[in-house]
Design a protein around this motif. Structure first.
Motif, PDB file in Angstrom:
ATOM      1  N   LEU A 154      40.530  75.524  58.788  1.00 60.52           N
ATOM      2  CA  LEU A 154      40.535  76.347  57.585  1.00 60.52           C
ATOM      3  C   LEU A 154      41.952  76.514  57.067  1.00 60.52           C
ATOM      4  CD1 LEU A 154      38.842  78.057  55.628  1.00 60.52           C
ATOM      5  CD2 LEU A 154      39.201  80.010  57.157  1.00 60.52           C
ATOM      6  N   ALA A 155      42.881  76.636  57.998  1.00 59.01           N
ATOM      7  CA  ALA A 155      44.292  76.695  57.614  1.00 59.01           C
ATOM      8  C   ALA A 155      44.731  75.384  56.983  1.00 59.01           C
ATOM      9  CB  ALA A 155      45.154  77.004  58.837  1.00 59.01           C
ATOM     10  N   GLY A 156      44.175  74.274  57.478  1.00 56.71           N
ATOM     11  CA  GLY A 156      44.496  72.984  56.883  1.00 56.71           C
ATOM     12  C   GLY A 156      44.058  72.920  55.434  1.00 56.71           C
ATOM     13  N   PHE A 157      42.862  73.431  55.175  1.00 56.85           N
ATOM     14  CA  PHE A 157      42.361  73.489  53.803  1.00 56.85           C
ATOM     15  C   PHE A 157      43.240  74.410  52.954  1.00 56.85           C
ATOM     16  CE2 PHE A 157      39.351  75.845  50.935  1.00 56.85           C
ATOM     17  CZ  PHE A 157      39.258  74.857  49.970  1.00 56.85           C
ATOM     18  N   THR A 158      43.567  75.587  53.515  1.00 56.21           N
ATOM     19  CA  THR A 158      44.411  76.540  52.800  1.00 56.21           C
ATOM     20  C   THR A 158      45.788  75.943  52.521  1.00 56.21           C
ATOM     21  OG1 THR A 158      43.274  78.365  53.913  1.00 56.21           O
ATOM     22  CG2 THR A 158      45.381  78.863  52.867  1.00 56.21           C
ATOM     23  N   GLY A 159      46.353  75.283  53.536  1.00 56.18           N
ATOM     24  CA  GLY A 159      47.654  74.665  53.349  1.00 56.18           C
ATOM     25  C   GLY A 159      47.636  73.573  52.302  1.00 56.18           C
ATOM     26  N   ALA A 160      46.525  72.816  52.263  1.00 59.97           N
ATOM     27  CA  ALA A 160      46.405  71.764  51.252  1.00 59.97           C
ATOM     28  C   ALA A 160      46.334  72.366  49.848  1.00 59.97           C
ATOM     29  CB  ALA A 160      45.166  70.922  51.530  1.00 59.97           C
ATOM     30  N   LEU A 161      45.608  73.470  49.696  1.00 61.04           N
ATOM     31  CA  LEU A 161      45.523  74.129  48.388  1.00 61.04           C
ATOM     32  C   LEU A 161      46.872  74.698  47.967  1.00 61.04           C
ATOM     33  CD1 LEU A 161      42.107  76.047  48.457  1.00 61.04           C
ATOM     34  CD2 LEU A 161      42.683  73.938  47.243  1.00 61.04           C
ATOM     35  N   ILE A 162      47.559  75.331  48.924  1.00 61.11           N
ATOM     36  CA  ILE A 162      48.896  75.843  48.615  1.00 61.11           C
ATOM     37  C   ILE A 162      49.818  74.686  48.231  1.00 61.11           C
ATOM     38  CG2 ILE A 162      50.955  76.947  49.598  1.00 61.11           C
ATOM     39  CD1 ILE A 162      49.082  78.625  51.345  1.00 61.11           C
ATOM     40  N   GLY A 163      49.715  73.580  48.970  1.00 61.81           N
ATOM     41  CA  GLY A 163      50.516  72.407  48.637  1.00 61.81           C
ATOM     42  C   GLY A 163      50.217  71.881  47.255  1.00 61.81           C
ATOM     43  N   LEU A 164      48.921  71.859  46.895  1.00 62.74           N
ATOM     44  CA  LEU A 164      48.535  71.389  45.568  1.00 62.74           C
ATOM     45  C   LEU A 164      49.142  72.268  44.480  1.00 62.74           C
ATOM     46  CD1 LEU A 164      46.773  69.407  43.943  1.00 62.74           C
ATOM     47  CD2 LEU A 164      44.884  71.022  44.166  1.00 62.74           C
ATOM     48  N   VAL A 165      49.115  73.581  44.695  1.00 61.69           N
ATOM     49  CA  VAL A 165      49.704  74.506  43.727  1.00 61.69           C
ATOM     50  C   VAL A 165      51.219  74.301  43.651  1.00 61.69           C
ATOM     51  CG1 VAL A 165      50.180  76.943  43.255  1.00 61.69           C
ATOM     52  CG2 VAL A 165      47.889  76.246  43.992  1.00 61.69           C
ATOM     53  N   PHE A 222      45.365  57.589  48.956  1.00 61.99           N
ATOM     54  CA  PHE A 222      44.879  57.958  47.620  1.00 61.99           C
ATOM     55  C   PHE A 222      45.883  57.583  46.534  1.00 61.99           C
ATOM     56  CE2 PHE A 222      41.109  59.676  49.061  1.00 61.99           C
ATOM     57  CZ  PHE A 222      40.397  60.334  48.048  1.00 61.99           C
ATOM     58  N   LYS A 223      47.151  57.611  46.861  1.00 62.26           N
ATOM     59  CA  LYS A 223      48.168  57.277  45.872  1.00 62.26           C
ATOM     60  C   LYS A 223      48.288  55.779  45.650  1.00 62.26           C
ATOM     61  CE  LYS A 223      53.105  57.920  44.900  1.00 62.26           C
ATOM     62  NZ  LYS A 223      54.385  58.506  45.399  1.00 62.26           N
ATOM     63  N   ASP A 224      48.323  54.993  46.746  1.00 59.05           N
ATOM     64  CA  ASP A 224      48.636  53.572  46.649  1.00 59.05           C
ATOM     65  C   ASP A 224      47.405  52.666  46.573  1.00 59.05           C
ATOM     66  OD1 ASP A 224      51.246  54.370  46.802  1.00 59.05           O
ATOM     67  OD2 ASP A 224      51.542  53.759  48.889  1.00 59.05           O
ATOM     68  N   VAL A 225      46.299  53.066  47.218  1.00 60.75           N
ATOM     69  CA  VAL A 225      45.096  52.225  47.244  1.00 60.75           C
ATOM     70  C   VAL A 225      44.063  52.700  46.227  1.00 60.75           C
ATOM     71  CG1 VAL A 225      43.191  51.380  48.670  1.00 60.75           C
ATOM     72  CG2 VAL A 225      45.479  51.631  49.670  1.00 60.75           C
ATOM     73  N   VAL A 226      43.755  53.995  46.268  1.00 57.98           N
ATOM     74  CA  VAL A 226      42.759  54.544  45.338  1.00 57.98           C
ATOM     75  C   VAL A 226      43.335  54.655  43.928  1.00 57.98           C
ATOM     76  CG1 VAL A 226      41.276  56.545  44.880  1.00 57.98           C
ATOM     77  CG2 VAL A 226      41.623  55.760  47.226  1.00 57.98           C
ATOM     78  N   LYS A 227      44.661  54.756  43.843  1.00 59.28           N
ATOM     79  CA  LYS A 227      45.358  54.917  42.556  1.00 59.28           C
ATOM     80  C   LYS A 227      44.934  56.208  41.862  1.00 59.28           C
ATOM     81  CE  LYS A 227      47.242  50.811  42.992  1.00 59.28           C
ATOM     82  NZ  LYS A 227      48.666  50.667  43.348  1.00 59.28           N
ATOM     83  N   ALA A 228      44.831  57.281  42.637  1.00 57.67           N
ATOM     84  CA  ALA A 228      44.441  58.582  42.090  1.00 57.67           C
ATOM     85  C   ALA A 228      45.576  59.139  41.239  1.00 57.67           C
ATOM     86  CB  ALA A 228      44.117  59.545  43.219  1.00 57.67           C
ATOM     87  N   PRO A 229      45.244  59.935  40.214  1.00 56.05           N
ATOM     88  CA  PRO A 229      46.294  60.605  39.441  1.00 56.05           C
ATOM     89  C   PRO A 229      47.147  61.480  40.347  1.00 56.05           C
ATOM     90  CG  PRO A 229      44.142  60.824  38.366  1.00 56.05           C
ATOM     91  CD  PRO A 229      43.890  60.237  39.724  1.00 56.05           C
ATOM     92  N   ALA A 230      48.384  61.726  39.951  1.00 56.84           N
ATOM     93  CA  ALA A 230      49.322  62.472  40.789  1.00 56.84           C
ATOM     94  C   ALA A 230      48.767  63.832  41.199  1.00 56.84           C
ATOM     95  CB  ALA A 230      50.649  62.640  40.056  1.00 56.84           C
ATOM     96  N   SER A 231      48.068  64.477  40.291  1.00 55.55           N
ATOM     97  CA  SER A 231      47.534  65.811  40.586  1.00 55.55           C
ATOM     98  C   SER A 231      46.381  65.779  41.579  1.00 55.55           C
ATOM     99  CB  SER A 231      47.075  66.489  39.294  1.00 55.55           C
ATOM    100  OG  SER A 231      46.043  65.726  38.667  1.00 55.55           O
ATOM    101  N   LEU A 232      45.800  64.573  41.837  1.00 54.50           N
ATOM    102  CA  LEU A 232      44.655  64.457  42.739  1.00 54.50           C
ATOM    103  C   LEU A 232      44.981  63.682  44.019  1.00 54.50           C
ATOM    104  CD1 LEU A 232      41.766  63.702  40.199  1.00 54.50           C
ATOM    105  CD2 LEU A 232      42.340  65.885  41.282  1.00 54.50           C
ATOM    106  N   VAL A 233      46.259  63.387  44.230  1.00 53.86           N
ATOM    107  CA  VAL A 233      46.640  62.634  45.426  1.00 53.86           C
ATOM    108  C   VAL A 233      46.243  63.377  46.701  1.00 53.86           C
ATOM    109  CG1 VAL A 233      48.658  61.937  46.779  1.00 53.86           C
ATOM    110  CG2 VAL A 233      48.473  61.265  44.393  1.00 53.86           C
ATOM    111  N   VAL A 234      46.313  64.708  46.660  1.00 52.25           N
ATOM    112  CA  VAL A 234      46.006  65.506  47.846  1.00 52.25           C
ATOM    113  C   VAL A 234      44.501  65.683  48.055  1.00 52.25           C
ATOM    114  CG1 VAL A 234      45.974  67.787  46.749  1.00 52.25           C
ATOM    115  CG2 VAL A 234      46.830  67.550  49.096  1.00 52.25           C
TER     116      VAL A 234
END
Length: 402
Positions: A159-170, A249-261
């Motif tokens: 759950l902390a991993g999810f929280t940390g990912a959201l904080i990182g996204l922000v 996600f960045k190099d293979v999926v080619k996701a937008p920068a805001s969705l890399v995480v």
């Protein structure tokens, strides 16, 4: 407490309070220290693409540098088990977890690859001592409850991993520098430790003077070694997700920068969800069957991400991997903590020593294969570990106890 001609960790009363904390409050306190450690690690993971880009590192070089973190963890393992057994998990945790959060900031100050390697190595040293201390607390709390609750504690970590990912996204979208992002995490962790330390399980070693002195390095107990191999396969898969999902996600999926995480976040959401329901599933289908299913899910998810490298399929594939790895480490740690011949701290350190070789080998292996054949195919190699879990589980007698 189990008695015998050995050294054990004895649960003792907390003399600081006239009224002893309830089992529920103890469980909350233990869960929140798991959460604190997970928040530190996920904060690092959420900024890996930024750090790699800012240092202008190739996949192979970055993979080599990533060795430093698990090397630090691995080299600390012989000391962690002995320190936890010698001083008690609650005391070592009070030193290790704040140090782990403070050393996180070093990762935001690096300006060269060699600096990152040193920072990761030291981060790994503190991380392993925190890991063994916290999991020994989990084993002690599980003894108090007298039923499986270890997976729920690891659910707090996830759950902390999810929280940390959201904080990182922000933080990423607000363009907050990595260093100040990590300073914020330090503040959160120190507050959580301060308020919950008084309610942790107090343990002390009980030493039998007739017990023969242990060698510093011993041949692993066969049961603990088998549990460690299962953990190895799981942690290799986890390491791939933690260190490379954002880059994938960045190099293979080619996701937008805001969705890399997004890939890392989807993985962490399902890993947390799986851990909160794992104890219930164990009661329904047993430990072995659950872990066999988990191995299949890991392989299926990783192979799906290889064959369908697009945003939506990969998001669902990483969710499947997260669900697959969710129950494996807490289950093998719980089984190790119930070992009747070895103290919990040392048993956990033994299983972790084998398991963390997966963290040691997995991420760099991806980097090397990626340099030769591409990142997609390196994920296919890691997918084989899921099959290994399914095959190994049937051989471990310790998992028969549900």
């Amino acid at each position: 407490m189990e008695r015998g001609n050995r050294m054990t960790e004895e649960i003792v009363p907390n003399n600081k309070f006239q009224n002893q904390p309830s089992k529920k409050r103890i469980r909350i306190a233990v869960a929140l220290v798991y959460f604190s450690m997970g928040l530190c690690f996920s904060s690092w993971a959420s900024r890996i693409p930024d750090i790699k880009t800012s240092l202008n590192l190739s996949d192979a070089l970055f993979g080599s540098i990533l060795f430093a973190l698990p090397v630090g963890q691995f080299l600390m393992m012989p000391f962690s088990g002995k320190l936890v057994t010698r001083f008690g998990s609650h005391r070592t945790l009070l030193v290790a977890l704040p140090a782990y959060s403070i050393l996180l900031c070093n990762l935001g100050l690096v300006r060269a690859g060699w600096q990152l390697a040193i920072a990761l190595f030291v981060f790994g040293l503190a991380g392993n001592l925190s890991n063994i201390s916290i999991n020994t607390q989990g084993v002690a709390a599980e003894r108090i409850y007298k039923r499986p609750i270890m997976s729920s504690f690891h659910g707090g970590w996830s759950l902390a991993g999810f929280t940390g990912a959201l904080i990182g996204l922000v933080m990423i979208n607000l363009k907050v520098p990595v260093f100040w992002h990590f300073v914020t995490i330090i503040g959160i962790v120190l507050i959580l430790v301060w308020f919950n330390y008084p309610f942790l399980v107090r343990t002390k070693p009980s030493v039998n003077s007739d017990e023969p002195r242990r060698k510093f390095f011993n041949k692993p107990d066969s049961i603990l070694f088998q549990l460690g191999v299962i953990g190895f396969c799981s942690m290799a898969s986890e390491g791939a997700m933690f260190d490379w999902s954002g880059i994938y996600f960045k190099d293979v999926v080619k996701a937008p920068a805001s969705l890399v995480v997004l890939g890392y976040t989807s993985f962490m959401i399902m890993m947390a969800t799986g851990r909160f329901v794992a104890d219930y599933m164990i009661s329904k289908i047993g430990r072995k069957r659950l872990l066999q299913i988990c191995g299949v899910m890991i392989s299926t998810g990783l192979f799906t991400s290889v064959f369908f490298p697009y945003l939506i399929p990969c998001t669902f594939a990483f969710m499947l991997v997260g669900l697959g790895v969710s129950s494996i480490v807490p289950t093998v740690y719980s089984a190790a903590g119930r070992h009747t011949k070895i103290p919990a701290g040392i048993a956990l350190a033994t299983v972790s020593s084998v398991s963390f070789l997966g963290f040691l080998m997995g991420p760099p292996l991806i980097g090397y294969i990626s340099e030769v054949a591409g990142l997609r195919y390196s994920f296919a190699v890691i997918g084989v570990f899921g099959m290994g879990i399914t095959l190994m589980v049937s051989r471990v007698r310790a998992l028969n106890q549900d």
